[in-house]
Design a protein around this motif. Structure first.
Motif, PDB file in Angstrom:
ATOM      1  N   ARG A  55      -4.497  14.146   3.673  1.00 32.75           N
ATOM      2  CA  ARG A  55      -4.860  14.041   5.093  1.00 32.75           C
ATOM      3  C   ARG A  55      -5.936  12.987   5.335  1.00 32.75           C
ATOM      4  O   ARG A  55      -5.905  12.272   6.337  1.00 32.75           O
ATOM      5  N   SER A  56      -6.870  12.880   4.407  1.00 28.61           N
ATOM      6  CA  SER A  56      -8.004  11.975   4.618  1.00 28.61           C
ATOM      7  C   SER A  56      -7.665  10.525   4.311  1.00 28.61           C
ATOM      8  O   SER A  56      -8.182   9.600   4.949  1.00 28.61           O
ATOM      9  N   PHE A  57      -6.806  10.299   3.326  1.00 28.06           N
ATOM     10  CA  PHE A  57      -6.442   8.941   2.916  1.00 28.06           C
ATOM     11  C   PHE A  57      -5.052   8.559   3.431  1.00 28.06           C
ATOM     12  O   PHE A  57      -4.336   7.793   2.800  1.00 28.06           O
ATOM     13  N   ARG A  58      -4.697   9.078   4.608  1.00 26.43           N
ATOM     14  CA  ARG A  58      -3.347   8.833   5.114  1.00 26.43           C
ATOM     15  C   ARG A  58      -3.130   7.396   5.570  1.00 26.43           C
ATOM     16  O   ARG A  58      -1.995   6.907   5.566  1.00 26.43           O
ATOM     17  N   ASN A  59      -4.186   6.707   5.972  1.00 25.31           N
ATOM     18  CA  ASN A  59      -4.008   5.318   6.416  1.00 25.31           C
ATOM     19  C   ASN A  59      -3.755   4.386   5.235  1.00 25.31           C
ATOM     20  O   ASN A  59      -2.903   3.500   5.303  1.00 25.31           O
ATOM     21  N   SER A  60      -4.485   4.583   4.144  1.00 24.67           N
ATOM     22  CA  SER A  60      -4.247   3.749   2.955  1.00 24.67           C
ATOM     23  C   SER A  60      -2.889   4.047   2.332  1.00 24.67           C
ATOM     24  O   SER A  60      -2.299   3.192   1.665  1.00 24.67           O
ATOM     25  N   GLN A  61      -2.374   5.247   2.576  1.00 25.10           N
ATOM     26  CA  GLN A  61      -1.067   5.609   2.040  1.00 25.10           C
ATOM     27  C   GLN A  61       0.049   4.717   2.605  1.00 25.10           C
ATOM     28  O   GLN A  61       1.083   4.516   1.974  1.00 25.10           O
ATOM     29  N   ARG A  62      -0.187   4.152   3.782  1.00 29.20           N
ATOM     30  CA  ARG A  62       0.805   3.279   4.408  1.00 29.20           C
ATOM     31  C   ARG A  62       1.062   2.012   3.587  1.00 29.20           C
ATOM     32  O   ARG A  62       2.061   1.327   3.790  1.00 29.20           O
ATOM     33  N   PHE A  63       0.150   1.708   2.672  1.00 28.62           N
ATOM     34  CA  PHE A  63       0.263   0.470   1.890  1.00 28.62           C
ATOM     35  C   PHE A  63       0.671   0.755   0.449  1.00 28.62           C
ATOM     36  O   PHE A  63       0.384  -0.009  -0.460  1.00 28.62           O
ATOM     37  N   ARG A  64       1.361   1.864   0.266  1.00 30.03           N
ATOM     38  CA  ARG A  64       1.774   2.267  -1.080  1.00 30.03           C
ATOM     39  C   ARG A  64       2.663   1.221  -1.751  1.00 30.03           C
ATOM     40  O   ARG A  64       2.579   0.995  -2.959  1.00 30.03           O
ATOM     41  N   LYS A  65       3.505   0.559  -0.959  1.00 28.71           N
ATOM     42  CA  LYS A  65       4.394  -0.455  -1.550  1.00 28.71           C
ATOM     43  C   LYS A  65       3.586  -1.621  -2.110  1.00 28.71           C
ATOM     44  O   LYS A  65       3.940  -2.179  -3.154  1.00 28.71           O
ATOM     45  N   PRO A 112      -4.510  -5.056  -0.058  1.00 25.56           N
ATOM     46  CA  PRO A 112      -3.610  -5.636   0.957  1.00 25.56           C
ATOM     47  C   PRO A 112      -4.282  -6.667   1.849  1.00 25.56           C
ATOM     48  O   PRO A 112      -3.621  -7.556   2.380  1.00 25.56           O
ATOM     49  N   ALA A 113      -5.598  -6.530   2.043  1.00 22.42           N
ATOM     50  CA  ALA A 113      -6.310  -7.441   2.949  1.00 22.42           C
ATOM     51  C   ALA A 113      -7.812  -7.311   2.710  1.00 22.42           C
ATOM     52  O   ALA A 113      -8.268  -6.440   1.963  1.00 22.42           O
ATOM     53  N   ALA A 114      -8.578  -8.170   3.405  1.00 25.67           N
ATOM     54  CA  ALA A 114     -10.032  -8.187   3.222  1.00 25.67           C
ATOM     55  C   ALA A 114     -10.698  -6.899   3.705  1.00 25.67           C
ATOM     56  O   ALA A 114     -11.787  -6.552   3.242  1.00 25.67           O
ATOM     57  N   TRP A 115     -10.055  -6.190   4.632  1.00 23.13           N
ATOM     58  CA  TRP A 115     -10.633  -4.969   5.178  1.00 23.13           C
ATOM     59  C   TRP A 115     -10.380  -3.741   4.308  1.00 23.13           C
ATOM     60  O   TRP A 115     -10.854  -2.639   4.612  1.00 23.13           O
ATOM     61  N   TRP A 116      -9.659  -3.883   3.208  1.00 16.29           N
ATOM     62  CA  TRP A 116      -9.281  -2.744   2.360  1.00 16.29           C
ATOM     63  C   TRP A 116     -10.492  -1.924   1.883  1.00 16.29           C
ATOM     64  O   TRP A 116     -10.480  -0.692   1.989  1.00 16.29           O
ATOM     65  N   PRO A 117     -11.549  -2.549   1.364  1.00 14.89           N
ATOM     66  CA  PRO A 117     -12.711  -1.744   0.929  1.00 14.89           C
ATOM     67  C   PRO A 117     -13.324  -0.911   2.052  1.00 14.89           C
ATOM     68  O   PRO A 117     -13.732   0.232   1.825  1.00 14.89           O
ATOM     69  N   ASP A 118     -13.383  -1.475   3.256  1.00 17.00           N
ATOM     70  CA  ASP A 118     -13.917  -0.718   4.390  1.00 17.00           C
ATOM     71  C   ASP A 118     -13.034   0.481   4.713  1.00 17.00           C
ATOM     72  O   ASP A 118     -13.534   1.572   5.024  1.00 17.00           O
ATOM     73  N   LEU A 119     -11.738   0.288   4.660  1.00 17.54           N
ATOM     74  CA  LEU A 119     -10.819   1.387   4.936  1.00 17.54           C
ATOM     75  C   LEU A 119     -11.016   2.514   3.923  1.00 17.54           C
ATOM     76  O   LEU A 119     -11.053   3.697   4.288  1.00 17.54           O
ATOM     77  N   LEU A 120     -11.162   2.166   2.654  1.00 15.17           N
ATOM     78  CA  LEU A 120     -11.353   3.188   1.622  1.00 15.17           C
ATOM     79  C   LEU A 120     -12.686   3.909   1.798  1.00 15.17           C
ATOM     80  O   LEU A 120     -12.772   5.125   1.587  1.00 15.17           O
TER      81      LEU A 120
END
Length: 243
Positions: A55-65, A112-120
Protein backbone atom coordinates in the motif's frame (compact mmCIF):
# COMPACT_ATOMS: atom_id res chain seq x y z
CA UNK A 1 -6.71 -14.80 34.18
CA UNK A 2 -9.80 -13.41 32.50
CA UNK A 3 -10.55 -14.28 28.87
CA UNK A 4 -9.53 -10.76 27.85
CA UNK A 5 -6.25 -11.03 29.75
CA UNK A 6 -5.48 -14.36 28.09
CA UNK A 7 -6.25 -12.87 24.68
CA UNK A 8 -3.96 -9.91 25.35
CA UNK A 9 -1.14 -12.22 26.43
CA UNK A 10 -1.49 -14.36 23.30
CA UNK A 11 -1.44 -11.27 21.05
CA UNK A 12 1.62 -9.92 22.85
CA UNK A 13 3.38 -13.27 22.57
CA UNK A 14 2.72 -13.47 18.83
CA UNK A 15 3.59 -9.82 18.10
CA UNK A 16 6.80 -9.46 20.13
CA UNK A 17 9.84 -11.61 19.37
CA UNK A 18 11.44 -10.47 22.62
CA UNK A 19 8.58 -11.99 24.61
CA UNK A 20 8.84 -15.26 22.68
CA UNK A 21 12.59 -15.36 23.35
CA UNK A 22 11.84 -15.56 27.09
CA UNK A 23 9.92 -18.80 26.60
CA UNK A 24 6.29 -19.62 27.37
CA UNK A 25 6.82 -19.55 31.19
CA UNK A 26 3.38 -19.44 32.81
CA UNK A 27 1.63 -17.74 29.92
CA UNK A 28 -1.19 -19.08 27.76
CA UNK A 29 1.28 -20.74 25.33
CA UNK A 30 2.58 -24.10 26.52
CA UNK A 31 6.15 -25.25 25.89
CA UNK A 32 4.84 -27.82 23.43
CA UNK A 33 3.05 -25.12 21.42
CA UNK A 34 5.94 -22.63 21.38
CA UNK A 35 7.42 -23.76 18.04
CA UNK A 36 4.04 -23.65 16.30
CA UNK A 37 3.30 -20.26 17.87
CA UNK A 38 6.62 -18.86 16.61
CA UNK A 39 5.89 -20.15 13.12
CA UNK A 40 2.45 -18.54 13.19
CA UNK A 41 3.97 -15.29 14.51
CA UNK A 42 6.36 -15.21 11.55
CA UNK A 43 3.46 -15.80 9.17
CA UNK A 44 1.54 -12.89 10.74
CA UNK A 45 4.56 -10.57 10.54
CA UNK A 46 5.15 -11.36 6.87
CA UNK A 47 1.50 -10.75 6.09
CA UNK A 48 1.39 -7.52 8.14
CA UNK A 49 4.44 -5.94 6.50
CA UNK A 50 3.75 -7.26 3.00
CA UNK A 51 0.33 -5.60 3.03
CA UNK A 52 1.67 -2.28 4.27
CA UNK A 53 4.59 -2.28 1.87
CA UNK A 54 2.25 -2.91 -1.04
CA UNK A 55 0.00 0.00 0.00
CA UNK A 56 2.78 2.43 0.86
CA UNK A 57 5.06 1.77 -2.13
CA UNK A 58 2.25 1.54 -4.69
CA UNK A 59 3.54 4.42 -6.82
CA UNK A 60 7.01 2.93 -7.29
CA UNK A 61 5.33 -0.37 -8.14
CA UNK A 62 4.14 1.23 -11.39
CA UNK A 63 7.75 1.12 -12.63
CA UNK A 64 8.28 -2.58 -12.06
CA UNK A 65 9.05 -3.15 -15.75
CA UNK A 66 11.90 -0.62 -15.63
CA UNK A 67 13.27 -1.56 -12.21
CA UNK A 68 12.49 -5.27 -12.13
CA UNK A 69 11.59 -4.87 -8.44
CA UNK A 70 8.76 -4.14 -6.02
CA UNK A 71 8.97 -3.24 -2.34
CA UNK A 72 7.16 -6.24 -0.86
CA UNK A 73 9.74 -8.66 -2.28
CA UNK A 74 11.94 -7.93 0.75
CA UNK A 75 9.51 -9.88 2.94
CA UNK A 76 10.74 -13.10 1.29
CA UNK A 77 14.44 -12.25 1.62
CA UNK A 78 17.16 -13.40 3.97
CA UNK A 79 17.42 -10.01 5.70
CA UNK A 80 13.74 -10.16 6.64
CA UNK A 81 14.24 -13.69 7.94
CA UNK A 82 16.89 -12.38 10.32
CA UNK A 83 14.68 -9.45 11.27
CA UNK A 84 11.94 -11.82 12.49
CA UNK A 85 14.02 -12.74 15.53
CA UNK A 86 13.80 -9.09 16.68
CA UNK A 87 10.44 -8.07 15.23
CA UNK A 88 7.98 -6.24 17.44
CA UNK A 89 5.04 -5.98 15.08
CA UNK A 90 3.59 -2.48 14.93
CA UNK A 91 6.58 -0.77 16.57
CA UNK A 92 8.33 2.21 15.02
CA UNK A 93 11.72 0.52 15.17
CA UNK A 94 10.45 -2.50 13.23
CA UNK A 95 8.75 -0.23 10.68
CA UNK A 96 12.02 1.66 10.19
CA UNK A 97 13.93 -1.56 9.60
CA UNK A 98 11.45 -3.00 7.11
CA UNK A 99 10.98 0.34 5.35
CA UNK A 100 14.75 0.68 5.12
CA UNK A 101 15.00 -2.75 3.50
CA UNK A 102 12.41 -1.78 0.89
CA UNK A 103 13.98 1.59 0.14
CA UNK A 104 17.44 0.04 -0.23
CA UNK A 105 16.04 -2.74 -2.44
CA UNK A 106 14.45 -0.23 -4.80
CA UNK A 107 17.30 2.30 -4.63
CA UNK A 108 19.79 -0.14 -6.14
CA UNK A 109 17.52 -0.81 -9.13
CA UNK A 110 17.86 1.23 -12.36
CA UNK A 111 16.26 4.61 -11.59
CA UNK A 112 13.40 5.52 -13.99
CA UNK A 113 14.07 9.25 -13.59
CA UNK A 114 15.81 11.91 -11.50
CA UNK A 115 12.86 12.11 -9.10
CA UNK A 116 13.11 8.40 -8.15
CA UNK A 117 15.00 8.94 -4.84
CA UNK A 118 12.42 11.50 -3.72
CA UNK A 119 9.58 9.13 -4.53
CA UNK A 120 11.20 6.36 -2.47
CA UNK A 121 11.78 8.72 0.46
CA UNK A 122 8.11 9.76 0.28
CA UNK A 123 6.92 6.16 0.27
CA UNK A 124 9.27 5.24 3.11
CA UNK A 125 7.87 8.06 5.27
CA UNK A 126 4.32 6.98 4.40
CA UNK A 127 5.17 3.38 5.28
CA UNK A 128 6.28 4.45 8.76
CA UNK A 129 2.75 5.73 9.34
CA UNK A 130 1.06 2.65 7.89
CA UNK A 131 3.20 0.15 9.80
CA UNK A 132 3.47 1.85 13.20
CA UNK A 133 0.64 1.20 15.64
CA UNK A 134 2.37 1.82 18.98
CA UNK A 135 1.47 4.79 21.13
CA UNK A 136 4.31 6.67 22.72
CA UNK A 137 4.40 7.42 26.41
CA UNK A 138 3.26 10.98 27.01
CA UNK A 139 5.62 13.13 29.05
CA UNK A 140 5.12 16.45 30.78
CA UNK A 141 5.30 18.53 27.61
CA UNK A 142 4.00 18.28 24.02
CA UNK A 143 5.91 15.66 22.05
CA UNK A 144 5.97 14.51 18.41
CA UNK A 145 3.71 11.67 17.31
CA UNK A 146 5.45 8.30 17.46
CA UNK A 147 5.86 7.92 13.70
CA UNK A 148 5.49 11.57 12.64
CA UNK A 149 8.26 12.78 10.34
CA UNK A 150 8.93 15.99 8.43
CA UNK A 151 10.86 15.74 5.16
CA UNK A 152 12.06 18.16 2.50
CA UNK A 153 11.87 17.07 -1.11
CA UNK A 154 13.48 18.49 -4.24
CA UNK A 155 10.38 17.62 -6.27
CA UNK A 156 6.77 18.74 -5.72
CA UNK A 157 5.45 15.31 -4.72
CA UNK A 158 1.83 16.39 -4.05
CA UNK A 159 1.54 17.44 -7.69
CA UNK A 160 3.76 14.74 -9.09
CA UNK A 161 1.91 11.71 -7.70
CA UNK A 162 -1.39 12.36 -9.56
CA UNK A 163 0.60 12.68 -12.80
CA UNK A 164 2.35 9.38 -12.14
CA UNK A 165 -0.97 7.66 -11.53
CA UNK A 166 -2.37 9.14 -14.72
CA UNK A 167 0.67 8.01 -16.71
CA UNK A 168 1.65 11.60 -17.53
CA UNK A 169 5.19 12.85 -18.06
CA UNK A 170 6.99 14.54 -15.17
CA UNK A 171 8.66 17.75 -16.29
CA UNK A 172 11.11 20.13 -14.68
CA UNK A 173 8.19 22.38 -13.73
CA UNK A 174 7.78 20.08 -10.72
CA UNK A 175 11.42 20.36 -9.66
CA UNK A 176 10.86 22.66 -6.69
CA UNK A 177 11.38 22.15 -2.98
CA UNK A 178 8.47 21.20 -0.74
CA UNK A 179 8.33 20.26 2.93
CA UNK A 180 5.88 17.51 3.86
CA UNK A 181 4.74 16.35 7.28
CA UNK A 182 3.67 12.71 7.61
CA UNK A 183 1.60 11.64 10.60
CA UNK A 184 -0.94 9.14 11.88
CA UNK A 185 -3.77 9.61 14.36
CA UNK A 186 -4.61 7.16 17.15
CA UNK A 187 -7.56 6.10 15.00
CA UNK A 188 -5.15 5.08 12.24
CA UNK A 189 -5.82 7.87 9.75
CA UNK A 190 -2.70 8.91 7.84
CA UNK A 191 -2.00 12.51 6.88
CA UNK A 192 0.54 13.96 4.45
CA UNK A 193 0.45 17.75 4.49
CA UNK A 194 2.64 20.45 3.02
CA UNK A 195 3.85 22.81 5.76
CA UNK A 196 5.29 26.29 5.86
CA UNK A 197 8.76 26.94 7.36
CA UNK A 198 7.43 28.20 10.70
CA UNK A 199 5.24 25.11 11.15
CA UNK A 200 8.25 22.95 10.37
CA UNK A 201 10.28 24.82 13.00
CA UNK A 202 7.56 24.36 15.60
CA UNK A 203 7.22 20.64 14.85
CA UNK A 204 10.97 20.07 15.08
CA UNK A 205 11.19 22.05 18.33
CA UNK A 206 8.40 20.00 19.93
CA UNK A 207 10.57 17.35 21.56
CA UNK A 208 8.69 16.37 24.71
CA UNK A 209 10.91 18.55 26.89
CA UNK A 210 10.23 22.14 25.84
CA UNK A 211 7.26 24.10 27.12
CA UNK A 212 5.18 26.19 24.73
CA UNK A 213 7.10 29.28 25.84
CA UNK A 214 10.43 27.55 25.17
CA UNK A 215 9.23 26.42 21.74
CA UNK A 216 8.32 30.04 21.02
CA UNK A 217 11.78 31.21 22.08
CA UNK A 218 13.47 28.52 19.98
CA UNK A 219 11.46 29.12 16.82
CA UNK A 220 10.79 32.86 17.00
CA UNK A 221 7.05 32.21 16.63
CA UNK A 222 4.73 34.12 19.04
CA UNK A 223 3.56 31.91 21.90
CA UNK A 224 -0.11 32.56 21.01
CA UNK A 225 0.51 31.03 17.59
CA UNK A 226 2.42 28.16 19.17
CA UNK A 227 -0.68 27.04 21.07
CA UNK A 228 -2.90 27.09 17.98
CA UNK A 229 -0.25 25.32 15.88
CA UNK A 230 0.19 22.58 18.47
CA UNK A 231 -3.56 22.01 18.60
CA UNK A 232 -3.69 21.74 14.80
CA UNK A 233 -0.71 19.40 14.73
CA UNK A 234 -2.26 17.25 17.45
CA UNK A 235 -5.42 16.99 15.34
CA UNK A 236 -3.49 15.10 12.65
CA UNK A 237 -1.41 13.03 15.06
CA UNK A 238 1.84 14.92 14.44
CA UNK A 239 1.97 16.07 18.07
CA UNK A 240 0.65 14.54 21.27
CA UNK A 241 -0.17 16.37 24.48
CA UNK A 242 0.53 15.08 28.00
CA UNK A 243 -2.23 12.82 29.30
Amino acid sequence: MSDRAVQDEVIRYLADANVRAQGPRQGPISAGEAAKAAQFAHFLARRYYRDRLARSFRNSQRFRKQTGRIAEEVVDGAEFDRFLSDCVMGSLESAQRVGGMARAHLSTAPAPAAWWPDLLDYEYAYFLQAATAERGASGDQPSPGVSAVCRRFAWALPEMLPRLRAGEAIGDDLRREVTLLFSRTHAGRIYVVEVEPEVERVFRATDGHRTANEIAETTGVPVEQIHSMLVSLAGIGAVQFPA
